[in-house]
Design an enzyme around this catalytic site. Structure first.
Site, PDB file in Angstrom:
ATOM      1  N   LYS A 157     -14.143 -15.716  -8.657  1.00 49.62           N
ATOM      2  CA  LYS A 157     -15.023 -14.845  -7.872  1.00 49.62           C
ATOM      3  C   LYS A 157     -16.479 -15.276  -7.979  1.00 49.62           C
ATOM      4  O   LYS A 157     -17.246 -15.091  -7.039  1.00 49.62           O
ATOM      5  CB  LYS A 157     -14.860 -13.385  -8.289  1.00 49.62           C
ATOM      6  CG  LYS A 157     -13.562 -12.771  -7.797  1.00 49.62           C
ATOM      7  CD  LYS A 157     -13.544 -11.257  -7.965  1.00 49.62           C
ATOM      8  CE  LYS A 157     -12.236 -10.671  -7.452  1.00 49.62           C
ATOM      9  NZ  LYS A 157     -12.130  -9.228  -7.751  1.00 49.62           N
TER      10      LYS A 157
ATOM     11  N   LYS B   6      -1.334 -17.664  -2.822  1.00 49.46           N
ATOM     12  CA  LYS B   6      -1.012 -16.251  -2.704  1.00 49.46           C
ATOM     13  C   LYS B   6      -1.491 -15.656  -1.381  1.00 49.46           C
ATOM     14  O   LYS B   6      -2.557 -16.024  -0.887  1.00 49.46           O
ATOM     15  CB  LYS B   6      -1.761 -15.510  -3.831  1.00 49.46           C
ATOM     16  CG  LYS B   6      -0.890 -14.865  -4.858  1.00 49.46           C
ATOM     17  CD  LYS B   6      -1.739 -14.113  -5.874  1.00 49.46           C
ATOM     18  CE  LYS B   6      -2.548 -12.992  -5.228  1.00 49.46           C
ATOM     19  NZ  LYS B   6      -3.050 -11.968  -6.133  1.00 49.46           N
TER      20      LYS B   6
ATOM     21  N   LYS C 229      -5.774 -10.497   1.147  1.00 52.04           N
ATOM     22  CA  LYS C 229      -6.422  -9.778   2.248  1.00 52.04           C
ATOM     23  C   LYS C 229      -7.805 -10.339   2.532  1.00 52.04           C
ATOM     24  O   LYS C 229      -8.402 -10.033   3.558  1.00 52.04           O
ATOM     25  CB  LYS C 229      -6.469  -8.271   1.961  1.00 52.04           C
ATOM     26  CG  LYS C 229      -7.217  -7.859   0.708  1.00 52.04           C
ATOM     27  CD  LYS C 229      -6.979  -6.369   0.410  1.00 52.04           C
ATOM     28  CE  LYS C 229      -7.363  -6.030  -1.016  1.00 52.04           C
ATOM     29  NZ  LYS C 229      -6.767  -4.794  -1.502  1.00 52.04           N
TER      30      LYS C 229
END
Ligand code: TRP
Length: 336
Positions: A115, A197, A200
Site C-alpha cells: 500500500k 487476486k 475491487k
C-alpha cells in the site's frame, strides 16, 4: 446444558463495493459460522481511513455494507453487527497496544509495503499502524477464532504476538486468536490476470465482479475472462484461468470439480463462461435486490446499528477497563 460457543470476530472495510471474492472469502462463510460460534461482525470504517476516502462516499458505503451483510444472511438475532467507529474502545485499545509494538514488525508487513507503493503520496502512520488496530478489534472481544483471507494472515500473527506479549508483560488478559481460512474460494483470482487476486481496486473493471453488477455486466465480464488455448474444462494448476472459473462455478452451484468436469465434458470455454456468468448473476442479483430493500428502510438499518453498538460497547468497555487497570491507569471509582 448447552456448551458455550467459542467467540469469533471478523470485519470488512467499507472501502468500495465488495466483489464476489469478498463475498466468497468472507461474508458467505460468516453466514455459515453463525450457528457454531458466537459471532461478532464489524464494519471496519476506521481502517478505511488509512487510504484517502471521499467522506460522503465512505458514509454511504458504510450503510451499504451493513445492508449487504443483512442481504447475504447475516442475522442480527444471532450475531452482533456493528460499525467499528461506534465503539471508541477500538481506537483506545489500539493506543495501548501501540506501546508494546515495535516499528520494525509493522514496517515489514507485506500489505504495508504494497500500500505504501500504491499510495506513495499518502504514506501515513495509520497505514503502518493498521495491524495494531486490527489486533485491537480482535483482542477487545477475547475472540478465539478469526476467519481471514490469506492476505490477512500476517496481520493475525501480529494480533497473536501482541496478545502473548501483553499477557506476559502484565498477566493473562487476552485470548490468543486462531485464524481459520475457508477451504473453498479463499483464492478467487482476477478474471483478467488469474495469477493475481481478484480485487475491487483493480483499475480494469473486467477483472472483478462486484456485488452490485447487473446480469448483463456479469455475463459480459465472464465472457471476456482470460483462459488458455486448450478449451477443455478441467481443473489444472497450470491453467489458472479455467481453474479459477471452475472454483467460482463450484462455489455458486455447490457442484464438485469432478461433477463440473463430467457435466461439461465436450463443451467449449465459450459456453462454460456463459453458464458461470448465469450462475453467478442469479445469486448476485438476488442479494442485490434484497440489499436495496434494506437500504430503503433507513430506520431499520439504524436500529440494527444501534443494537449492535450497544452489545459491542458493553463487551468492549469491560475489556478496556481491565486493560487500563493492568497497565496502571487510574480508574475513578464510579467507572469500576
Ligand atoms: N483488515 C481486514 C481486511 O481488509 C478487515 C478487518 C479489520 C478485520 N479488522 C479485522 C478482519 C479484524 C478480521 C478481524 O480484510
Amino acid at each position: 446444558m448447552e456448551e458455550k460457543k467459542a467467540r469469533l470476530f471478523s470485519a470488512v472495510q467499507p472501502s468500495g463495493i465488495p466483489t464476489i471474492a469478498n463475498y466468497i472469502g468472507a461474508i458467505k462463510n460468516w453466514v455459515a459460522l453463525q450457528d457454531s460460534y458466537e459471532c461478532i461482525y464489524s464494519i471496519a470504517d476506521l481502517h478505511t481511513l488509512t487510504v484517502r476516502q471521499v467522506p460522503a462516499q465512505l458514509r454511504q458505503r458504510t450503510v451499504e455494507l451493513l445492508a449487504l451483510y443483512l442481504a447475504c444472511g447475516v442475522d442480527p438475532n444471532k450475531s452482533v453487527m456493528f460499525v467499528q467507529s461506534h465503539v471508541p474502545q477500538h481506537a483506545e485499545l489500539a493506543w495501548i497496544l501501540n506501546t508494546i509494538t515495535y516499528p520494525g514488525e509493522l514496517a515489514r508487513m507485506t500489505q504495508y509495503k504494497d500500500k505504501s507503493q500504491r499510495h506513495a503520496d499518502n504514506v501515513n502512520m495509520g497505514l503502518m499502524d493498521y495491524p495494531v488496530l486490527m489486533a485491537a478489534d480482535i483482542l477487545l472481544y477475547n475472540a478465539e477464532v478469526v476467519p481471514v483471507g490469506k492476505d490477512q494472515k500476517q496481520h493475525l500473527e501480529i494480533a497473536r504476538d501482541l496478545a502473548v506479549r501483553f499477557n506476559n508483560r502484565y498477566s493473562p488478559t487476552f485470548a490468543v486468536p486462531e485464524g481459520i481460512i475457508p477451504k473453498v474460494g479463499a483464492n478467487v483470482m482476477s478474471l483478467q490476470d488469474p495469477m493475481h487476486k481478484m480485487s475491487k481496486s483493480d483499475a480494469n473493471e473486467n477483472a472483478f465482479i462486484s456485488m452490485a453488477d447487473d446480469k448483463d455486466t456479469i455475463i459480459r465480464k465472464f465472457k471476456r475472462a482470460v483462459t488458455d488455448s486448450e478449451n477443455s474444462i478441467s481443473f489444472d494448476e497450470n491453467r489458472p484461468g479455467i481453474s479459477n472459473l471452475m472454483t467460482i462455478y463450484s462455489v455458486f452451484t455447490g457442484l464438485s470439480f469432478a461433477e463440473i468436469e463430467s457435466k461439461f465434458a465436450g463443451v467449449g470455454y465459450g459456453q462454460f463462461k456463459i453458464e458461470v456468468g448465469e450462475a453467478v448473476a442469479d445469486l448476485v442479483c438476488k442479494i442485490d435486490a434484497k440489499k436495496k430493500e434494506y437500504l430503503a428502510d433507513k430506520g431499520y438499518l439504524e436500529g440494527v446499528m444501534a443494537e449492535g453498538r450497544e452489545k459491542a460497547y458493553y463487551m468492549a468497555s469491560k475489556m478496556l477497563n481491565k486493560v487500563y487497570k493492568k497497565v496502571g491507569l487510574y480508574i475513578p471509582e464510579r467507572k469500576k
